[in-house]
Design an enzyme around this catalytic site. Structure first.
Site, PDB file in Angstrom:
ATOM      1  N   LYS A 169       0.780  -1.237   0.000  1.00  0.00           N
ATOM      2  CA  LYS A 169       0.000   0.000   0.000  1.00  0.00           C
ATOM      3  C   LYS A 169       0.814   1.291   0.000  1.00  0.00           C
ATOM      4  O   LYS A 169       0.364   2.314   0.509  1.00  0.00           O
ATOM      5  CB  LYS A 169      -1.015   0.034   1.151  1.00  0.00           C
ATOM      6  CG  LYS A 169      -1.833  -1.211   1.345  1.00  0.00           C
ATOM      7  CD  LYS A 169      -2.148  -1.960   0.076  1.00  0.00           C
ATOM      8  CE  LYS A 169      -3.038  -1.230  -0.903  1.00  0.00           C
ATOM      9  NZ  LYS A 169      -3.089  -1.953  -2.209  1.00  0.00           N
ATOM     10  N   GLY A 176       2.541   2.220  -2.929  1.00  0.00           N
ATOM     11  CA  GLY A 176       2.851   2.553  -4.306  1.00  0.00           C
ATOM     12  C   GLY A 176       3.658   1.472  -4.989  1.00  0.00           C
ATOM     13  O   GLY A 176       4.332   1.720  -6.003  1.00  0.00           O
ATOM     14  N   THR A 177       3.590   0.269  -4.481  1.00  0.00           N
ATOM     15  CA  THR A 177       4.325  -0.851  -5.067  1.00  0.00           C
ATOM     16  C   THR A 177       3.980  -1.031  -6.540  1.00  0.00           C
ATOM     17  O   THR A 177       4.865  -1.179  -7.388  1.00  0.00           O
ATOM     18  CB  THR A 177       3.975  -2.156  -4.319  1.00  0.00           C
ATOM     19  OG1 THR A 177       4.160  -1.947  -2.929  1.00  0.00           O
ATOM     20  CG2 THR A 177       4.814  -3.308  -4.799  1.00  0.00           C
ATOM     21  N   THR A 178       2.683  -1.031  -6.829  1.00  0.00           N
ATOM     22  CA  THR A 178       2.218  -1.275  -8.196  1.00  0.00           C
ATOM     23  C   THR A 178       2.774  -0.200  -9.137  1.00  0.00           C
ATOM     24  O   THR A 178       3.280  -0.502 -10.228  1.00  0.00           O
ATOM     25  CB  THR A 178       0.679  -1.239  -8.230  1.00  0.00           C
ATOM     26  OG1 THR A 178       0.179  -2.018  -7.147  1.00  0.00           O
ATOM     27  CG2 THR A 178       0.141  -1.750  -9.543  1.00  0.00           C
ATOM     28  N   HIS A 228       7.692  -7.948  -0.045  1.00  0.00           N
ATOM     29  CA  HIS A 228       7.260  -7.079   1.055  1.00  0.00           C
ATOM     30  C   HIS A 228       8.158  -7.251   2.279  1.00  0.00           C
ATOM     31  O   HIS A 228       7.907  -6.639   3.307  1.00  0.00           O
ATOM     32  CB  HIS A 228       5.830  -7.420   1.471  1.00  0.00           C
ATOM     33  CG  HIS A 228       4.786  -6.982   0.489  1.00  0.00           C
ATOM     34  ND1 HIS A 228       4.910  -5.854  -0.280  1.00  0.00           N
ATOM     35  CD2 HIS A 228       3.571  -7.510   0.177  1.00  0.00           C
ATOM     36  CE1 HIS A 228       3.839  -5.720  -1.031  1.00  0.00           C
ATOM     37  NE2 HIS A 228       3.013  -6.709  -0.783  1.00  0.00           N
ATOM     38  N   ARG A 264       5.901   5.706   2.390  1.00  0.00           N
ATOM     39  CA  ARG A 264       4.762   6.609   2.217  1.00  0.00           C
ATOM     40  C   ARG A 264       4.317   7.110   3.578  1.00  0.00           C
ATOM     41  O   ARG A 264       4.519   6.410   4.597  1.00  0.00           O
ATOM     42  CB  ARG A 264       3.626   5.812   1.549  1.00  0.00           C
ATOM     43  CG  ARG A 264       2.426   6.634   1.179  1.00  0.00           C
ATOM     44  CD  ARG A 264       1.364   5.778   0.510  1.00  0.00           C
ATOM     45  NE  ARG A 264       0.319   6.621  -0.070  1.00  0.00           N
ATOM     46  CZ  ARG A 264      -0.791   6.169  -0.631  1.00  0.00           C
ATOM     47  NH1 ARG A 264      -0.998   4.868  -0.719  1.00  0.00           N
ATOM     48  NH2 ARG A 264      -1.683   7.000  -1.126  1.00  0.00           N
ATOM     49  N   SER A 274      -5.088   3.514   2.807  1.00  0.00           N
ATOM     50  CA  SER A 274      -5.016   2.671   1.617  1.00  0.00           C
ATOM     51  C   SER A 274      -5.163   1.193   1.996  1.00  0.00           C
ATOM     52  O   SER A 274      -5.888   0.425   1.349  1.00  0.00           O
ATOM     53  CB  SER A 274      -3.678   2.914   0.912  1.00  0.00           C
ATOM     54  OG  SER A 274      -3.615   2.214  -0.297  1.00  0.00           O
ATOM     55  N   LYS A 334      -7.148   5.793  -5.392  1.00  0.00           N
ATOM     56  CA  LYS A 334      -7.192   7.250  -5.551  1.00  0.00           C
ATOM     57  C   LYS A 334      -5.857   7.829  -6.033  1.00  0.00           C
ATOM     58  O   LYS A 334      -5.830   8.782  -6.803  1.00  0.00           O
ATOM     59  CB  LYS A 334      -7.568   7.870  -4.203  1.00  0.00           C
ATOM     60  CG  LYS A 334      -8.506   9.042  -4.289  1.00  0.00           C
ATOM     61  CD  LYS A 334      -9.100   9.315  -2.915  1.00  0.00           C
ATOM     62  CE  LYS A 334     -10.054  10.476  -2.964  1.00  0.00           C
ATOM     63  NZ  LYS A 334     -10.617  10.752  -1.620  1.00  0.00           N
ATOM     64  N   GLY A 335      -4.776   7.267  -5.518  1.00  0.00           N
ATOM     65  CA  GLY A 335      -3.452   7.682  -5.994  1.00  0.00           C
ATOM     66  C   GLY A 335      -3.066   9.107  -5.643  1.00  0.00           C
ATOM     67  O   GLY A 335      -2.435   9.788  -6.457  1.00  0.00           O
TER      68      GLY A 335
HETATM   69  P1  A3P Z   1      -4.523   4.707  -2.492  1.00  0.00           P
HETATM   70  O1  A3P Z   1      -5.258   3.555  -1.889  1.00  0.00           O
HETATM   71  O2  A3P Z   1      -4.162   5.745  -1.477  1.00  0.00           O
HETATM   72  O3  A3P Z   1      -5.223   5.288  -3.671  1.00  0.00           O
HETATM   73  P2  A3P Z   1       0.413  -0.779  -3.543  1.00  0.00           P
HETATM   74  O4  A3P Z   1       0.647  -0.833  -5.001  1.00  0.00           O
HETATM   75  O5  A3P Z   1       1.692  -0.814  -2.731  1.00  0.00           O
HETATM   76  O6  A3P Z   1      -0.594  -1.747  -3.089  1.00  0.00           O
HETATM   77  O7  A3P Z   1      -0.139   0.686  -3.229  1.00  0.00           O
HETATM   78  C1  A3P Z   1      -1.422   1.045  -3.663  1.00  0.00           C
HETATM   79  C2  A3P Z   1      -1.534   2.553  -3.618  1.00  0.00           C
HETATM   80  O8  A3P Z   1      -0.823   3.110  -4.731  1.00  0.00           O
HETATM   81  C3  A3P Z   1      -2.993   2.973  -3.774  1.00  0.00           C
HETATM   82  O9  A3P Z   1      -3.119   4.178  -3.011  1.00  0.00           O
HETATM   83  C4  A3P Z   1      -3.076   3.206  -5.279  1.00  0.00           C
HETATM   84  O10 A3P Z   1      -4.154   4.011  -5.672  1.00  0.00           O
HETATM   85  C5  A3P Z   1      -1.720   3.871  -5.527  1.00  0.00           C
HETATM   86  N1  A3P Z   1      -1.326   3.791  -6.942  1.00  0.00           N
HETATM   87  C6  A3P Z   1      -1.437   2.724  -7.774  1.00  0.00           C
HETATM   88  N2  A3P Z   1      -0.998   3.030  -8.994  1.00  0.00           N
HETATM   89  C7  A3P Z   1      -0.594   4.320  -8.943  1.00  0.00           C
HETATM   90  C8  A3P Z   1      -0.055   5.219  -9.916  1.00  0.00           C
HETATM   91  N3  A3P Z   1       0.145   4.847 -11.181  1.00  0.00           N
HETATM   92  N4  A3P Z   1       0.226   6.481  -9.519  1.00  0.00           N
HETATM   93  C9  A3P Z   1       0.033   6.879  -8.234  1.00  0.00           C
HETATM   94  N5  A3P Z   1      -0.482   6.077  -7.279  1.00  0.00           N
HETATM   95  C10 A3P Z   1      -0.786   4.804  -7.625  1.00  0.00           C
END
Ligand code: A3P
Length: 337
Positions: free
Chosen positions: A84, A86-88, A147, A173, A181, A303-304
């Site tokens: 949570k 910004g891994t993705t 992780h 973060r 998140s 939401k990002g």
């Molecule tokens: P929110 O839930 O605050 O929107 P992870 O990938 O570690 O699980 O983290 C997920 C968080 O990264 C989520 O935050 C998600 O919306 C945000 N996220 C995913 N893709 C993103 C992108 N391309 N740019 C910015 N934030 C992103």
């Protein structure tokens, strides 16, 4: 605060998506078959559908513990992430930055047909499922993710005589946004009735998955201070504020700095645009179906933004969490977002 780490194995021309080389022929031998006894002896906590075990100071999902033991004992090439934070996004940016010379037209980039998690393998599940042989199919340079905290990574990654060229990138973060998140995420798949107050208490007492959060963050922070050539520490908020600057930094760290010609051609902006939240969220690969543990793909794109915590946390909760983090970080040189 949250985090994410990825490790490129630097050689060859560019990473290839993991799912493109994973033909699903590697037989599974769940790590639990080998280390089930060790796992069963560890302190346990149940949180909704998630079972946690305290392993070497961290609350790991039970599913990952045995895999972590295998990872620590047998890993010879790999990488890492905290949920949570910004891994993705980070996986997408690292993959896009490393594949910019990939022999494909931009409109056929793998990230347009694959979720970032399909491109960069998640080691925790691979080791838990006893499928590490799959990693052998992945040609160098490899990008991988976990992780696990730095202190749980294998010697082959962290040791002085570790894998040559192996580097680690960590994303942290603001813990308040991370909690928000994580709450949304856990409710989507693991615990639909989880109250925000309950999760908040778990975070504060450290018994959240891969927690305590501050110990996780500090494990990478200390490593990045001690070995800046091997460990890069980034913040999600900095990526939001200056994505191009941080992609340049990332590419340089991974040994693939952007050339003047690439800069001139807008390659940095191209990577950022390919991985932008708006663009990724719209893609079918990120909207439909589910990923590991049956998590819906769209759950990774909510939401990002930074600062969404104000919509969920009372000022008292925010002050309490800030104070815990301030206290834990005192004297380390690390300032929370
Ligand atoms: P929110 O839930 O605050 O929107 P992870 O990938 O570690 O699980 O983290 C997920 C968080 O990264 C989520 O935050 C998600 O919306 C945000 N996220 C995913 N893709 C993103 C992108 N391309 N740019 C910015 N934030 C992103």
């Amino acid at each position: 605060m949250a985090s994410s780490t990825t490790m490129p194995m630097l050689s060859g021309s560019g990473p290839v998506p993991f799912t493109d080389v994973d033909d699903d022929t590697v037989p599974k031998r769940p790590a639990k078959e080998e280390f089930g006894g060790l796992v069963a002896a560890l302190p346990r906590k149940q949180q909704g559908a998630m079972e946690l075990r305290l392993y070497q100071g961290f609350w790991l999902s039970e599913h990952w513990v045995a895999g972590t033991v295998v990872f620590q004992r047998r890993f010879s090439r790999a990488g890492t992430t905290y949920p949570k934070c910004g891994t993705t996004w980070f996986k997408a940016l690292a993959f896009a930055a490393m594949t910019r010379a990939y022999p494909h037209p931009q409109h056929e980039h793998p990230l347009l047909r694959l979720n970032p998690h399909d491109c960069v393998p998640f080691l925790d599940d691979i080791f838990a499922d006893g499928q590490e042989a799959k990693l052998e199919a992945l040609p160098s340079p490899r990008l991988m993710n976990t992780h696990m905290p730095y202190t749980l990574l294998p010697e082959s990654v962290t040791g002085m005589g570790g894998i040559a060229g192996c580097k680690v990138v960590y994303i942290c973060r603001d813990p308040k946004d991370k909690v928000v998140s994580m709450w949304h995420f856990l409710r989507r798949r693991w615990q639909p009735d989880l109250s925000f107050a309950e999760l908040f208490e778990h975070v504060c007492d450290g018994s959240v998955v891969v927690g305590p959060i501050w110990d996780h963050v500090l494990s990478y922070w200390h490593a990045s201070v001690a070995r800046p050539d091997r460990v890069l520490f980034l913040k999600y908020e900095d990526l939001l504020n200056d994505a191009c600057g941080n992609v340049r930094r990332l590419a340089g760290f991974m040994g693939r700095p952007f050339s003047a010609a690439e800069e001139h051609a807008g390659a940095v902006e191209g990577v950022v645009e390919l991985c932008s939240f708006e663009r990724m969220k719209r893609l079918e690969a990120n909207r439909k179906g589910s990923l590991y543990h049956a998590v819906p793909r769209d759950a990774f794109f909510r939401k990002g933004v930074a600062g969404d915590w104000v919509n969920y946390m009372t000022p008292e909760m925010a002050a309490r969490l800030d104070e815990i983090v301030r206290e834990k970080f005192r004297g380390t040189g690390l300032v929370a977002a």
